[in-house]
Design a protein around this motif. Structure first.
Motif, PDB file in Angstrom:
ATOM      1  N   LEU A 918       0.809  -1.348  -0.041  1.00  0.00           N
ATOM      2  CA  LEU A 918       0.079  -0.087   0.208  1.00  0.00           C
ATOM      3  C   LEU A 918       0.927   1.281  -0.141  1.00  0.00           C
ATOM      4  N   PRO A 919       0.441   2.426  -0.831  1.00  0.00           N
ATOM      5  CA  PRO A 919       1.364   3.639  -0.714  1.00  0.00           C
ATOM      6  C   PRO A 919       1.319   4.183   0.619  1.00  0.00           C
ATOM      7  N   ILE A 920       0.321   4.060   1.575  1.00  0.00           N
ATOM      8  CA  ILE A 920       0.354   4.768   2.860  1.00  0.00           C
ATOM      9  C   ILE A 920       1.491   4.048   3.660  1.00  0.00           C
ATOM     10  N   ALA A 921       1.736   2.615   3.347  1.00  0.00           N
ATOM     11  CA  ALA A 921       2.792   1.906   4.081  1.00  0.00           C
ATOM     12  C   ALA A 921       4.006   2.434   3.988  1.00  0.00           C
ATOM     13  N   GLN A 922       4.407   3.158   2.580  1.00  0.00           N
ATOM     14  CA  GLN A 922       5.780   3.548   2.393  1.00  0.00           C
ATOM     15  C   GLN A 922       5.796   4.930   2.836  1.00  0.00           C
ATOM     16  N   THR A 923       4.539   5.426   3.052  1.00  0.00           N
ATOM     17  CA  THR A 923       4.515   6.868   3.795  1.00  0.00           C
ATOM     18  C   THR A 923       5.337   6.788   5.334  1.00  0.00           C
ATOM     19  N   LEU A 924       4.415   5.742   5.881  1.00  0.00           N
ATOM     20  CA  LEU A 924       4.715   5.650   7.272  1.00  0.00           C
ATOM     21  C   LEU A 924       5.811   5.052   7.558  1.00  0.00           C
ATOM     22  N   ALA A 925       6.412   4.456   6.689  1.00  0.00           N
ATOM     23  CA  ALA A 925       8.080   3.858   6.854  1.00  0.00           C
ATOM     24  C   ALA A 925       8.954   4.764   6.415  1.00  0.00           C
ATOM     25  N   LYS A 926       8.616   5.952   6.253  1.00  0.00           N
ATOM     26  CA  LYS A 926       9.532   7.010   5.746  1.00  0.00           C
ATOM     27  C   LYS A 926      10.798   7.240   6.694  1.00  0.00           C
ATOM     28  N   ASP A 927      10.531   7.247   7.995  1.00  0.00           N
ATOM     29  CA  ASP A 927      11.401   7.604   9.104  1.00  0.00           C
ATOM     30  C   ASP A 927      11.772   6.357   9.862  1.00  0.00           C
ATOM     31  N   CYS A 928      10.770   5.489   9.938  1.00  0.00           N
ATOM     32  CA  CYS A 928      11.036   4.467  10.866  1.00  0.00           C
ATOM     33  C   CYS A 928      10.443   3.077  10.267  1.00  0.00           C
ATOM     34  N   THR A 929      11.002   2.044  10.622  1.00  0.00           N
ATOM     35  CA  THR A 929      10.900   0.591  10.479  1.00  0.00           C
ATOM     36  C   THR A 929       9.272   0.121  10.505  1.00  0.00           C
ATOM     37  N   LEU A 930       8.631  -0.374   9.444  1.00  0.00           N
ATOM     38  CA  LEU A 930       7.252  -0.838   9.915  1.00  0.00           C
ATOM     39  C   LEU A 930       7.335  -2.321   9.293  1.00  0.00           C
ATOM     40  N   LEU A 931       6.996  -3.233  10.217  1.00  0.00           N
ATOM     41  CA  LEU A 931       6.858  -4.589  10.007  1.00  0.00           C
ATOM     42  C   LEU A 931       5.236  -5.183  10.257  1.00  0.00           C
ATOM     43  N   ILE A 932       4.850  -5.806   9.112  1.00  0.00           N
ATOM     44  CA  ILE A 932       3.668  -6.258   9.090  1.00  0.00           C
ATOM     45  C   ILE A 932       3.548  -7.700   8.918  1.00  0.00           C
ATOM     46  N   LEU A 933       2.884  -8.236   9.928  1.00  0.00           N
ATOM     47  CA  LEU A 933       2.855  -9.851  10.015  1.00  0.00           C
ATOM     48  C   LEU A 933       1.308 -10.364   9.777  1.00  0.00           C
ATOM     49  N   CYS A 934       0.890 -11.443   9.086  1.00  0.00           N
ATOM     50  CA  CYS A 934      -0.444 -11.855   9.125  1.00  0.00           C
ATOM     51  C   CYS A 934      -0.408 -13.213   9.373  1.00  0.00           C
ATOM     52  N   ASP A 935      -1.761 -13.561   9.806  1.00  0.00           N
ATOM     53  CA  ASP A 935      -2.062 -15.260  10.103  1.00  0.00           C
ATOM     54  C   ASP A 935      -3.420 -15.216  10.051  1.00  0.00           C
ATOM     55  N   LEU A 936      -3.911 -16.383   9.977  1.00  0.00           N
ATOM     56  CA  LEU A 936      -5.600 -16.811  10.034  1.00  0.00           C
ATOM     57  C   LEU A 936      -5.939 -16.778  11.238  1.00  0.00           C
TER      58      LEU A 936
END
Length: 1161
Positions: A918-936
């Protein structure tokens, strides 16, 4: 001066009120005893005497009078050894005289839960019910004067037991020696008190202090719209941004300063901002081509107004000033004058140039578009390849690379089955050598996928444009012509086409719009083009509605007579007549005698839906066909039974049939109107059939036919199903009736400073000139060093995508967003040389199998992941899906899907990859690391748990809100369109503890102590001031009290008399009045001390006597004031025997003081 005692009392009251203010445990309830029956057969007391009168001498019964019975109840603590005397600790009660020897309360016996005041004793209590108790129930006889009150006991019952509060009663039967009685008991809590001890207080309220009700156990339950321990926190409007909005009542969303909108998610720009936007409150970020403090200055007149025409290049000279550099063949300030526009051959790719008054016009070949035919039409933009096929754009077409088992131009044909092979309404037939498609008119080919070109012969005249239809064609006539082949000329201002020309914004034409063809009016209407790209539908006879989708009901009003059923057609109807009627409107009686049913000379008589034969020459039967019997197998219809009655017959019909031969249905199955939504019922007897209107289906026409199946909308468009119609709601970036048109975002010329705009799906890309950067090339970055990244060189200021991150080159330094992309899912190519991806992996990677992919919508066997040269870094985090862990850097998002809309073959990793890209994820991770994990999700099979981790803790709530906001908008992802609900969980910052009450208590306690200290200090100060005033008065009257050393006298007997004599002479006793009697006691005490050995009399220096005129006052020890009314005091007469001859002194008479001398006795 303050009143110290008043202050102390006020502070005491305040502290008591504060103590009462704090919530304490209270209890309240009552013990209830209900008498049911009393039996005292002999009317005796417990000691054997009669209640009233004497015993009968014969039978020894008490027959004179009955007892006047009343009861006493004593409730006390649980006792192992019960004592019937002493205090009733829990309470006591009694009744009035309620009966004689034997009586009962019928209502109490028949219905114990019914209220009955007779025989009821209620003992309230204001303490926690202890459960265990001792109950003493006594029956007494009212005193009639024959006995003492202590001897009137009839019977006593003692019970030690346990009972819990409740509505149910315990019935107790007591059988004593004298009497027996039955009663019931129960303990109930007062209103708003609950629990096994009635000590749990819960009072429902709906005010500022809380909004809750109480359940049967005394637990608070918040009213709708409230939450919290005491239900004081309102639940804001759903969707309200809690970081920028608050609410004081449920359903509200009041924005904080600087924010606006129904959900408080829109910032307020700086006041006066003209052409600017904001991300945070009070910003004024200028739009393209605008500058200044309030974005009110036009910096790029060329970009804003585009004054240069015919391909002229605009150059900004000053604000609001420009020059146009015209191409060959054009001149004028705006290049509006065409000289020889086609001289420069402006049309590319084989386009044909035509000079027009405004310049030139290019007629482009197939596959090219744009003003100069320079834009290759992307036929793959609409994702035409189905079943995972890969689209390859080609000139004037596309090619689909299909997965195994699929074939056809768009991979829509299953090569192993007849199902789905034949297209365009063709019929598939299985054969020994495979299948064969029987094509519909207008189509050819093995799969009937090739449409006959009916326009090949050029049937349209007068410049009309030909469109191919099913086995036909349609001519789009120019202005002034109409007809099937545009052969009819007319002089109106309205053009009529069978196809609508819908306007789509574009910069590819001079008018700024692109007119595309659309059969939006369906098969029963034709389009009438209106100005500005609008249209209306002109319906064929028999149809109506916005899209000509409704068939006009010709059965209203009902035209069929005599019970006929009307079936609606297209501008027509048909009547289904009941038995016995015929004709177009069922208005003609059927002549059953027309077939000559009567035999052997019988005469036929026509009846309604029946006939009658008048037989001759003793012929019998329904048709005069028998000599022997009136009945045979065909006499009675529909299962009726025939009975021969000699000259005639009679039929006994089955249920539902009537008539002389059981040929008429009694009650039609259509009488109950089983067909819904305008369906027409046709039937008789026990069966019926519903003929449904267009758009409805099912046995009773109850189901709306799904006009969205198969999916008619392209590019992620959402199909809205109506009744016999559908509408496509296109995803952002697409338009058209079926969402096939990619909107040209470059039409508004968003790129400034001479940059080149490249159209993308729902976005654009500005190719900036040297020294410029930014989304609109609005940033001046100057000239800097180029960057090398992954073996490639990028110029200064350029941006590019790196997996799920966005990178930028800034003066030789590469800056990328910090989204942890993970391994990218890809499609495996089965049956080839090796695994490969239909959506290629990045360079140097290949699509490999992965055995731990979680399938969300089967089948998922075709999915793999892109290989990586280095293993992924290990994850060290407690924030995982389904873990329940939350902190300041961890958020959980639950995505709930509509399973019917999730594409087949979707894995949880696909969904997670969509979130990371998502483009918003790139904006949020501009200055800090963003980790997204998923599971059922463990709790919901239709949900996916998402865990978000950010190394910038304060931004995790904003990041979660931004992700949810992006998901709530419409986008091109088919998977994300299936999301129906999103839940967000973040750690709530702990609320500050309310220390108001303890702080106030401490403050008031300190003030109280301070006031006490001040009072003590003030008292001591006043005492010292009074002592100083007394000393000053003594010095004023020159009365010096000298110590007298006293020795014990030799003559003790006359001592009292001498002292008394001296006092009488000095004080004039007859007129003396004292305010206290302490003086005498003091004198006795001093005499005792003199007996012990003598003492100095200077200890009595505090005794003062004052004389003022006639009225004199003497201040003696202990504060006793003596007042004398006498003449001037004479000097005292002292003797050698007086130990107190200087006890009282006159402090006012100077002549007396002169005679006073120090003496030692």
């Amino acid at each position: 001066m303050w009143n110290c005692m008043g202050i102390s009392n006020c502070l005491s009251i305040v502290c008591v009120l504060l103590t009462v203010w704090t919530e304490v445990s209270q209890s309240s309830g009552y013990f209830e005893l209900q008498l049911i029956a009393v039996q005292n057969a002999n009317g005796e007391l417990s000691d054997g005497d009669c209640c009233d009168g004497e015993r009968n001498t014969q039978d020894l019964r008490c027959s004179s009078d009955e007892c006047d019975t009343y009861f006493r109840v004593c409730l006390k603590e649980y006792q192992t050894d019960v004592t019937t005397t002493g205090l009733c600790i829990y309470g006591s009660g009694s009744t009035n005289v309620i009966g004689g020897n034997s009586f009962q309360f019928k209502s109490a016996k028949n219905n114990q839960n019914r209220n009955n005041d007779g025989g009821k004793i209620v003992i309230p209590f204001q303490f926690a019910w202890p459960v265990s108790y001792t109950l003493i129930v006594e029956a007494w006889d009212w005193d009639n004067g024959t006995h003492s009150s202590e001897d009137l006991l009839i019977e006593r019952s003692v019970r030690k037991e346990r009972i819990n509060p409740g509505d149910d009663r315990q019935t107790i039967q007591y059988n004593g020696l004298t009497a027996s009685f039955e009663y019931s008991i129960r303990v109930r809590c007062d209103e708003n008190y609950y629990g096994s001890k009635c000590n749990k207080l819960c009072r429902p309220r709906n005010d500022w202090h809380g909004h809750y009700v109480c359940d049967q156990f005394g637990n608070r339950g918040c009213m709708e719209g409230w939450m919290g321990t005491y239900c004081t926190t309102a639940i804001c409007k759903q969707g309200c941004n809690l970081l920028q909005g608050v609410c004081s009542a449920p359903g509200e969303c009041t924005c904080t300063y600087g924010w606006q909108g129904p959900f408080c998610d829109n910032c307020l720009p700086y006041p006066g901002c003209v052409h600017g936007t904001c991300v945070k409150p009070w910003q004024c970020t200028c739009e393209k081509n605008w500058g200044g403090l309030l974005c009110e200055k036009d910096l790029n007149y060329c970009g804003t107004n585009k004054p240069c025409k015919n391909g002229g290049t605009c150059m900004n000279t000053e604000p609001d000033e420009y020059n146009c550099a015209c191409p060959d063949g054009y001149s004028g300030k705006n290049c509006e004058i065409a000289e020889h526009a086609c001289v420069s051959n402006p049309c590319a790719n084989g386009g044909t140039c035509h000079e027009v008054p405004s310049g030139f016009e290019c007629h482009c070949p197939a596959g090219w578009a744009g003003p100069t035919c320079a834009k290759d039409t992307d036929e793959c933009a609409s994702n035409p390849c189905a079943q995972g096929g890969t689209c390859i754009d080609m000139e004037n077409g596309f090619e689909c690379l299909c997965l195994p088992q699929w074939a056809g131009k768009t991979c829509q044909i299953d090569v192993n089955s007849c199902h789905g092979q034949c297209q365009n309404g063709a019929t598939c037939k299985e054969g020994q050598r495979g299948y064969v498609c029987a094509c519909s008119p207008g189509f050819v080919g093995r799969h009937c996928d090739i449409q006959r070109n009916s326009c090949a012969s050029g049937p349209c005249r007068n410049g009309g444009r030909c469109h191919t239809l099913l086995d036909s064609f349609m001519c789009e006539c120019p202005h002034g012509y109409t007809g099937t082949t545009c052969e009819v000329s007319y002089s109106t201002n309205q053009s009529i086409n069978l196809f609508c020309t819908v306007a789509v914004a574009t910069n590819g034409t001079q008018e700024g719009v692109w007119h595309i063809s659309s059969n939006v009016c369906g098969p029963h209407g034709r389009c009438i083009s209106q100005p500005a790209g609008n249209f209306t539908c002109s319906c064929e006879p028999g149809f109506t509605g916005t899209y000509c989708h409704e068939n006009i009901n010709d059965c209203v009003p009902p035209p069929c007579k005599n019970g006929g059923t009307c079936i609606d057609g297209i501008s027509s109807f048909k009547c289904f007549c009941p038995d016995g009627w015929e004709g177009t409107l069922c208005d003609m009686d059927v002549n059953e005698c027309s077939r000559n049913p009567c035999k052997n000379g019988g005469r036929c008589v026509n009846l309604l839906n029946h006939f009658y034969c008048q037989c001759q020459d003793n012929w019998k039967g329904k048709t005069c066909h028998s000599r022997e019997s009136q009945c045979d197998s065909s006499t009675c219809s529909n299962g009726g039974t025939c009975f021969d009655h000699g000259d005639t017959f009679r039929c006994t019909c089955l249920s539902g049939w009537v008539g002389s031969t059981c040929n008429t249905a009694k009650n039609s199955t259509c009488d109950s109107n089983p067909c819904e939504n305008g369906g027409t019922c046709v039937g008789g007897g026990d069966a019926y059939t519903c003929i449904c209107k267009d758009g409805w289906e099912g046995p009773t026409c109850a189901h709306n036919a799904n006009d969205c199946n198969p999916q008619p909308c392209y590019n992620g468009g959402v199909c809205v199903d109506g009744v016999n119609w559908f509408r496509c709601e296109c995803a952002p970036g697409f338009a058209g009736p079926d969402c096939r048109i990619n909107i040209d975002e470059c039409q508004s010329s968003p790129c400034a400073y001479g940059s080149t705009c490249v159209d993308e799906i729902n976005s654009f890309l500005c190719v900036c000139p040297l020294g410029r950067a930014g989304p609109h090339c609005q940033e001046l970055i100057g000239i800097g060093k180029a960057c090398r990244y992954s073996g490639l060189q990028f110029p200064h200021g350029s941006r590019w995508e790196e997996e799920c991150n966005t990178c930028q080159c800034v003066n030789g330094i590469v800056r990328c967003s910090k989204v942890r992309c993970g391994r990218r899912p890809c499609l495996l190519q089965r049956g080839g040389a090796g695994p490969d991806s239909s959506a290629p992996c990045p360079r140097g990677q290949e699509c490999v199998e992965h055995q731990f992919l979680t399938c969300f919508a089967k089948p998922c066997h075709q999915w793999g992941v892109c290989s990586t040269p280095d293993p992924p870094p290990p994850l060290h985090t407690q924030c995982e899906p389904n873990s329940g862990y939350l902190d300041n850097s961890c958020a959980r998002i639950t995505l709930i899907f509509n399973r019917d809309k999730v594409p087949q073959g979707t894995t949880v990793e696909n969904i997670c990859s969509e979130l990371r890209y998502l483009p918003i994820a790139q904006t949020l991770a501009k200055d800090c690391t963003l980790l997204i994990l998923c599971d059922l999700s463990y709790s919901n099979s239709d949900a996916v748990e998402v865990a978000m981790v950010s190394d910038y803790p304060t931004s995790i709530q904003e990041a979660a809100s931004a992700i949810v906001g992006a998901l709530s908008k419409r986008h091109n992802s088919t998977v994300m369109l299936a999301v129906v609900e999103v839940k967000v969980e973040t750690q709530v910052m702990p609320q500050s503890v309310d220390h108001l009450v303890p702080v106030l208590c401490v403050v008031f306690s300190v003030l109280w102590i301070f006031c006490i200290v001040v009072c003590v200090w003030w008292t001591r100060k006043r005492k010292k001031e009074r002592e100083r005033e007394s000393a000053a008065e003594d010095s004023t009257v020159n009365n010096q009290l000298e110590p007298l050393r006293v020795s014990l006298p030799q003559h003790k007997d006359n001592r009292g008399k001498d002292i008394q004599h001296e006092c009488k002479k000095l004080m004039n006793p007859p007129d003396r009045t004292c305010d206290g009697a302490e003086g005498d006691e003091e004198e006795d005490g001093e005499e005792e001390e003199l007996r012990r050995g003598g003492m100095e009399l200077d200890k009595f220096s505090t005794q003062k006597c004052s004389l003022a005129g006639v009225q004199d006052k003497v201040m003696c020890k202990g504060g006793v004031i003596c007042t004398t009314h006498s003449a001037p005091v004479k000097p005292p007469h002292r003797t050698a025997y007086s130990p107190k001859d200087n006890r009282c002194k006159n402090l006012n008479a100077a002549n007396v003081s002169e005679d006073v001398k120090d003496h030692y006795v």
